[in-house]
Design a protein around this motif. Structure first.
Motif, short mmCIF file in Angstrom:
data_model
loop_
_atom_site.label_atom_id
_atom_site.label_comp_id
_atom_site.label_asym_id
_atom_site.label_seq_id
_atom_site.Cartn_x
_atom_site.Cartn_y
_atom_site.Cartn_z
N THR A 16 0.83 -1.20 0.00
CA THR A 16 0.00 0.00 0.00
C THR A 16 0.86 1.26 0.00
OG1 THR A 16 -1.78 -1.16 1.17
CG2 THR A 16 -1.78 1.24 1.27
N ALA A 17 1.89 1.28 0.86
CA ALA A 17 2.77 2.45 0.93
C ALA A 17 3.50 2.68 -0.39
CB ALA A 17 3.76 2.27 2.08
N LEU A 18 4.02 1.62 -0.99
CA LEU A 18 4.72 1.75 -2.28
C LEU A 18 3.77 2.19 -3.38
CD1 LEU A 18 6.91 -1.46 -2.01
CD2 LEU A 18 7.78 0.89 -2.06
N THR A 19 2.54 1.72 -3.35
CA THR A 19 1.55 2.12 -4.35
C THR A 19 1.27 3.61 -4.30
OG1 THR A 19 0.48 -0.05 -4.38
CG2 THR A 19 -0.87 1.83 -5.03
N ILE A 20 1.03 4.13 -3.11
CA ILE A 20 0.70 5.56 -2.99
C ILE A 20 1.92 6.42 -3.30
CG2 ILE A 20 -0.05 7.35 -1.39
CD1 ILE A 20 -1.80 5.24 -0.07
N ALA A 21 3.12 5.96 -2.88
CA ALA A 21 4.33 6.71 -3.21
C ALA A 21 4.51 6.79 -4.73
CB ALA A 21 5.55 6.05 -2.56
N HIS A 22 4.29 5.69 -5.43
CA HIS A 22 4.40 5.67 -6.90
C HIS A 22 3.35 6.61 -7.50
CE1 HIS A 22 5.24 3.20 -10.72
NE2 HIS A 22 4.39 4.16 -11.08
N TRP A 23 2.12 6.50 -7.05
CA TRP A 23 1.05 7.36 -7.56
C TRP A 23 1.39 8.83 -7.37
CZ3 TRP A 23 -3.63 7.32 -10.05
CH2 TRP A 23 -4.47 8.43 -9.85
N ASN A 24 1.88 9.19 -6.18
CA ASN A 24 2.21 10.59 -5.91
C ASN A 24 3.37 11.08 -6.78
OD1 ASN A 24 0.16 10.78 -4.09
ND2 ASN A 24 1.44 10.94 -2.27
N ARG A 25 4.36 10.21 -7.02
CA ARG A 25 5.46 10.62 -7.90
C ARG A 25 4.93 10.87 -9.31
NH1 ARG A 25 8.37 6.71 -4.92
NH2 ARG A 25 7.98 5.08 -6.48
N GLU A 26 4.06 10.00 -9.78
CA GLU A 26 3.47 10.19 -11.11
C GLU A 26 2.73 11.51 -11.23
OE1 GLU A 26 2.46 5.77 -12.91
OE2 GLU A 26 0.90 6.87 -11.84
N HIS A 27 2.16 11.98 -10.13
CA HIS A 27 1.34 13.18 -10.17
C HIS A 27 2.08 14.40 -9.62
CE1 HIS A 27 -1.66 10.06 -10.82
NE2 HIS A 27 -2.44 11.00 -11.28
N GLY A 28 3.40 14.29 -9.50
CA GLY A 28 4.22 15.46 -9.18
C GLY A 28 4.14 15.93 -7.74
N ALA A 29 3.68 15.11 -6.83
CA ALA A 29 3.60 15.52 -5.43
C ALA A 29 4.97 15.47 -4.78
CB ALA A 29 2.63 14.62 -4.67
N ARG A 30 5.26 16.44 -3.93
CA ARG A 30 6.53 16.47 -3.23
C ARG A 30 6.61 15.32 -2.23
NH1 ARG A 30 8.35 19.24 1.43
NH2 ARG A 30 6.29 20.19 1.69
N PRO A 31 7.74 14.59 -2.15
CA PRO A 31 7.84 13.49 -1.18
C PRO A 31 7.66 13.97 0.25
CG PRO A 31 9.61 13.39 -2.80
CD PRO A 31 8.94 14.72 -2.99
N ARG A 32 6.85 13.25 0.99
CA ARG A 32 6.62 13.57 2.40
C ARG A 32 6.56 12.26 3.18
NH1 ARG A 32 5.24 18.67 3.51
NH2 ARG A 32 4.68 17.99 5.61
N PRO A 33 6.77 12.32 4.49
CA PRO A 33 6.55 11.11 5.29
C PRO A 33 5.11 10.61 5.11
CG PRO A 33 7.61 12.82 6.60
CD PRO A 33 7.20 13.46 5.31
N MET A 34 4.94 9.32 5.20
CA MET A 34 3.62 8.73 5.02
C MET A 34 3.21 8.05 6.32
SD MET A 34 2.39 6.06 2.04
CE MET A 34 3.11 7.08 0.77
N ARG A 35 1.92 8.14 6.64
CA ARG A 35 1.37 7.40 7.78
C ARG A 35 0.13 6.66 7.30
NH1 ARG A 35 2.18 12.18 10.86
NH2 ARG A 35 -0.05 12.43 11.25
N ILE A 36 0.06 5.38 7.62
CA ILE A 36 -1.07 4.55 7.20
C ILE A 36 -1.78 4.04 8.45
CG2 ILE A 36 -1.78 2.47 5.97
CD1 ILE A 36 0.58 2.85 4.11
#
Length: 455
Positions: A246-266
């Motif tokens: 799940t974490a890798l999926t959202i990180a990939h999605w955010n990179r595709e959409h140009g979002a700045r990397p941030r810490p993630m909490r699930i």
């Protein structure tokens, strides 16, 4: 006196009242018509069900679990809190058989997202029974049989509690034992050093917007996947693989959409209740948050990510903690009329929105009941759950396994994502979940070919 005593013909008295627990009260404070707080459960059976017999079996199951026969009690404006009122009998018929049409499955699924059973009538649950065939389902990929759609008002109940009631109904209907399977046993694990984790004071990443739809509410996509392989003796569980995927999926999605990397909490629900007839009915899970640093969420070191994820989830599960944390427990202290505290809770929720977790992963695990409705209807071969996906999270991931397959439901706020976005996220999830299997080579950030979801 309990609802069962009323049913047994005991003296007529005022119905039993139970104060709202913390989870119920916070949910009640924050109700929204645009995005109802429903839990959707979808169960597929190979054969047909007899309507009168199913209605009788479900009614008997409700009486065997009388805590589900509840409605919100009327209250004066100055009341300090909400109360549940237990009823001796259902106020409404919970089971319905909608007429078949070519998009019957799609319509029933959408009703489960759009219309919550009212809190003012017991039980706060709706069971729709849809015949899945070529004429009604409209899709050749849907095997014939019956699909049960359970819709739960999440202010009152959660998915595991309602599934317990459905298992009882299956036992009454089919006359077969629907006792839960024994949970898997795991050898004790050697203590490992807890790695450093990102600070929880920093606002976490949000799911990047995709292609929103013009109407409010939730959308959902369900899919059937292969269960991920986990080597014997691995220091992580399938739940940890799902968390990492799940974490890798959202990180990939955010990179595709140009979002700045941030810490993630699930957010991860933890449920310690027994699954037999003694299971408490209501909202019984507690919520913990699993953190990830931006640099962890690449395919370069998935074994390391799995080990760190396992350490974090084990530590969080072992910590005693109120269901929604200490802040929610303080908010629901009855120091003022409920209307005042409701307004304060909604205001604080809006203010805390930037610190809300990135998403919620709810892994039901192996469905513990056979859900066997007898010789003609048969045993469930697929069970999906979906949890509410209100903004600011806007996306929830729910998984369960039945008959050796993983059943995935992605649910999203339509103000954030569209149906095509859900399909792409499903493909990413399947790709990264596959990479969590030992011996699978990391293939970088490629996106797998698209595949068709379940009808």
């Amino acid at each position: 006196m309990t609802a069962l005593e009323h049913r047994a013909g005991g003296p007529s008295r005022r119905p039993v009242r139970i104060p709202f627990p913390v989870v119920d009260e916070v949910a009640r404070h924050c109700l929204q018509e645009a995005e109802p707080e429903t839990v959707h459960i979808e169960v597929r059976l190979p054969g047909p069900l007899d309507p009168p017999r199913l209605r009788a079996a479900f009614a008997e199951a409700l009486h065997r679990h009388p805590r589900i026969l509840m409605r919100q009690a009327p209250r004066p404006w100055y009341s300090r809190g909400y109360e549940w009122e237990l009823t001796p009998e259902p106020d409404v018929e919970a089971v319905s058989f909608p007429p078949p049409d070519r998009d019957a499955l799609k319509h029933a699924r959408q009703r489960a997202l759009d219309f919550a059973p009212p809190l003012t009538a017991a039980p706060p649950v709706r069971l729709e029974v849809v015949t899945a065939n070529r004429a009604a389902g409209g899709d050749s990929d849907c095997p014939p049989g019956t699909v049960l759609f359970l819709t739960i008002n999440h202010t009152a109940l959660d998915g595991p509690a309602c599934l317990r009631v459905l298992a009882t109904a299956a036992e009454v209907y089919g006359g077969r034992d629907n006792s839960p399977a024994a949970p898997p046993t795991r050898p004790p694990e050697a203590p490992q050093e807890q790695p450093a984790t990102p600070s929880t004071w920093a606002p976490p990443a949000r799911v990047a917007p995709g292609t929103p739809e013009p109407s409010p509410g939730n959308g959902v996509l369900v899919a059937e996947l292969a269960l991920p392989h986990r080597p014997r003796g691995a220091p992580y569980t399938v739940n940890d693989q799902l968390m990492a995927g799940t974490a890798l999926t959202i990180a990939h999605w955010n990179r595709e959409h140009g979002a700045r990397p941030r810490p993630m909490r699930i957010t991860m629900p933890v449920d310690d209740r027994p699954r037999d007839h003694t299971m408490p009915i209501g909202n019984g899970t507690r919520l913990v948050e699993v953190p990830f640093a931006p640099g962890e969420l690449t395919a370069d070191d998935i074994p390391g990510l799995l080990r760190r994820t396992a350490l974090r989830t084990r530590a969080l599960k072992s910590l005693p903690r109120p269901q929604l944390g200490h802040g929610a427990a303080l908010l629901t202290t009855r120091w003022a009329p409920v209307g005042v505290r409701a307004a304060l809770t909604r205001g604080l929720r809006r203010a805390a929105a930037p610190w809300t977790s990135t998403t919620l992963l709810s892994n039901i695990g192996r469905v513990p009941y056979p859900l066997d409705f007898g010789e003609e209807a048969g045993r469930a071969h697929a069970v999906w759950f979906s949890a509410p996906a209100r903004m600011p999270r806007g996306l929830t991931v729910t998984t369960a396994s039945t008959a050796g397959r993983l059943h995935l439901a992605l649910r999203w706020s339509r103000t954030l994502l569209g149906q095509g976005d859900g399909a792409h996220l499903r493909d990413l999830f399947e790709h990264y979940l596959h990479l969590t299997q030992e011996g699978t080579p990391a293939t970088g950030e490629e996106t797998p070919p698209t595949r068709k979801g379940m009808p």
